[in-house]
Motif scaffolding. Structure first.
Motif, PDB file in Angstrom:
ATOM      1  N   ALA A  22       9.983  11.814  -6.736  1.00  0.00           N
ATOM      2  CA  ALA A  22       9.226  11.235  -5.628  1.00  0.00           C
ATOM      3  C   ALA A  22      10.158  10.668  -4.565  1.00  0.00           C
ATOM      4  CB  ALA A  22       8.276  10.160  -6.144  1.00  0.00           C
ATOM      5  N   GLU A  23      11.242  10.019  -5.004  1.00  0.00           N
ATOM      6  CA  GLU A  23      12.193   9.467  -4.038  1.00  0.00           C
ATOM      7  C   GLU A  23      12.877  10.589  -3.256  1.00  0.00           C
ATOM      8  OE1 GLU A  23      16.272   6.855  -3.905  1.00  0.00           O
ATOM      9  OE2 GLU A  23      14.876   6.490  -5.550  1.00  0.00           O
ATOM     10  N   THR A  24      13.200  11.680  -3.950  1.00  0.00           N
ATOM     11  CA  THR A  24      13.805  12.836  -3.282  1.00  0.00           C
ATOM     12  C   THR A  24      12.860  13.399  -2.239  1.00  0.00           C
ATOM     13  OG1 THR A  24      15.093  13.387  -5.238  1.00  0.00           O
ATOM     14  CG2 THR A  24      14.733  15.156  -3.655  1.00  0.00           C
ATOM     15  N   GLU A  25      11.599  13.550  -2.597  1.00  0.00           N
ATOM     16  CA  GLU A  25      10.631  14.088  -1.639  1.00  0.00           C
ATOM     17  C   GLU A  25      10.439  13.146  -0.456  1.00  0.00           C
ATOM     18  OE1 GLU A  25       7.006  15.445  -3.431  1.00  0.00           O
ATOM     19  OE2 GLU A  25       8.084  16.743  -4.835  1.00  0.00           O
ATOM     20  N   THR A  26      10.482  11.843  -0.712  1.00  0.00           N
ATOM     21  CA  THR A  26      10.348  10.870   0.372  1.00  0.00           C
ATOM     22  C   THR A  26      11.522  10.987   1.341  1.00  0.00           C
ATOM     23  OG1 THR A  26       9.135   9.362  -1.056  1.00  0.00           O
ATOM     24  CG2 THR A  26      10.161   8.404   0.899  1.00  0.00           C
ATOM     25  N   LEU A  77      13.938  13.252   6.415  1.00  0.00           N
ATOM     26  CA  LEU A  77      14.908  14.152   7.045  1.00  0.00           C
ATOM     27  C   LEU A  77      14.186  15.163   7.938  1.00  0.00           C
ATOM     28  CD1 LEU A  77      17.812  15.338   7.304  1.00  0.00           C
ATOM     29  CD2 LEU A  77      17.206  16.802   5.373  1.00  0.00           C
ATOM     30  N   ILE A  78      13.147  15.778   7.395  1.00  0.00           N
ATOM     31  CA  ILE A  78      12.405  16.777   8.176  1.00  0.00           C
ATOM     32  C   ILE A  78      11.776  16.127   9.405  1.00  0.00           C
ATOM     33  CG2 ILE A  78      10.422  18.343   8.144  1.00  0.00           C
ATOM     34  CD1 ILE A  78      11.078  18.804   5.117  1.00  0.00           C
ATOM     35  N   ALA A  79      11.187  14.963   9.221  1.00  0.00           N
ATOM     36  CA  ALA A  79      10.568  14.255  10.345  1.00  0.00           C
ATOM     37  C   ALA A  79      11.606  13.910  11.410  1.00  0.00           C
ATOM     38  CB  ALA A  79       9.857  13.000   9.848  1.00  0.00           C
ATOM     39  N   ASP A  80      12.790  13.494  10.999  1.00  0.00           N
ATOM     40  CA  ASP A  80      13.853  13.196  11.963  1.00  0.00           C
ATOM     41  C   ASP A  80      14.277  14.451  12.729  1.00  0.00           C
ATOM     42  OD1 ASP A  80      13.896  10.528  11.333  1.00  0.00           O
ATOM     43  OD2 ASP A  80      15.791  10.599  10.214  1.00  0.00           O
ATOM     44  N   SER A 102       7.060  21.074   0.834  1.00  0.00           N
ATOM     45  CA  SER A 102       6.952  22.149  -0.164  1.00  0.00           C
ATOM     46  C   SER A 102       7.740  23.383   0.261  1.00  0.00           C
ATOM     47  CB  SER A 102       5.497  22.540  -0.383  1.00  0.00           C
ATOM     48  OG  SER A 102       4.795  21.489  -0.985  1.00  0.00           O
ATOM     49  N   ARG A 103       7.611  23.757   1.531  1.00  0.00           N
ATOM     50  CA  ARG A 103       8.317  24.934   2.048  1.00  0.00           C
ATOM     51  C   ARG A 103       9.837  24.727   1.948  1.00  0.00           C
ATOM     52  NH1 ARG A 103       5.121  25.944   5.732  1.00  0.00           N
ATOM     53  NH2 ARG A 103       5.745  24.347   7.216  1.00  0.00           N
ATOM     54  N   ARG A 104      10.294  23.537   2.324  1.00  0.00           N
ATOM     55  CA  ARG A 104      11.744  23.266   2.262  1.00  0.00           C
ATOM     56  C   ARG A 104      12.234  23.255   0.824  1.00  0.00           C
ATOM     57  NH1 ARG A 104      16.304  24.649   4.068  1.00  0.00           N
ATOM     58  NH2 ARG A 104      17.886  23.045   3.989  1.00  0.00           N
ATOM     59  N   LEU A 105      11.465  22.680  -0.091  1.00  0.00           N
ATOM     60  CA  LEU A 105      11.855  22.687  -1.503  1.00  0.00           C
ATOM     61  C   LEU A 105      11.921  24.113  -2.043  1.00  0.00           C
ATOM     62  CD1 LEU A 105       9.900  19.598  -2.866  1.00  0.00           C
ATOM     63  CD2 LEU A 105      12.393  19.850  -2.673  1.00  0.00           C
ATOM     64  N   ASP A 106      10.986  24.964  -1.638  1.00  0.00           N
ATOM     65  CA  ASP A 106      11.014  26.375  -2.039  1.00  0.00           C
ATOM     66  C   ASP A 106      12.266  27.070  -1.504  1.00  0.00           C
ATOM     67  OD1 ASP A 106       8.625  26.083  -3.396  1.00  0.00           O
ATOM     68  OD2 ASP A 106       7.394  26.998  -1.807  1.00  0.00           O
TER      69      ASP A 106
END
Length: 129
Positions: free
Chosen positions: A2-6, A11-14, A25-29
């Motif tokens: 959960a912390e990693t996803e947060t 990062l993506i929002a920045d 989800s797309r980035r994790l894939d």
């Protein structure tokens, strides 16, 4: 996780200004695919694992520096382990492609491979730079 996803969400929002669950989800894939491609049949991990042992590292380094092939009996006093330990280490190094061996009667002679020489040349060049 959960912390990693947060953190990934931040990062993506920045980077793009906003982020939703699908973006994460797309980035994790994408990252999973990168890892799968990178580590599939990773021969490099074997090479670095073998060199992670002090005796095997020293033997490879000695053979890379030698002008000619060396016998186990010549290497043994240089690494301060038993002859059987030297032989076993050299076998591991041969399996990893870092040394070549040649048998001549009762004697086995070893030389470094181009791979070993290139690894040390690259590492030495980076350290000296």
């Amino acid at each position: 996780m959960a912390e990693t996803e947060t953190r990934l969400r931040r990062l993506i929002a920045d980077d793009v200004g906003e982020c939703c669950d699908d973006d994460v989800s797309r980035r994790l894939d994408e990252l999973d695919e990168l890892a799968d491609e990178t580590f599939a049949d990773d021969g490099a991990s074997t090479v670095f694992a073998v060199l992670g042992n002090e005796t095997r590292y020293r033997l490879t380094r000695l053979l890379s520096a030698a002008d000619d092939e060396l016998c186990v009996c010549e290497l043994e006093p240089l690494v301060d382990v038993s002859e059987s330990a030297v032989s076993h280490a050299l076998s591991d190094l041969a399996d990893a492609g870092l040394v070549d061996r040649r048998k001549d009667g009762n004697w086995r002679y070893y030389t470094s491979t181009r791979l070993a020489e290139d690894l040390f040349a690259t590492a030495d060049g980076e350290v000296d730079a």
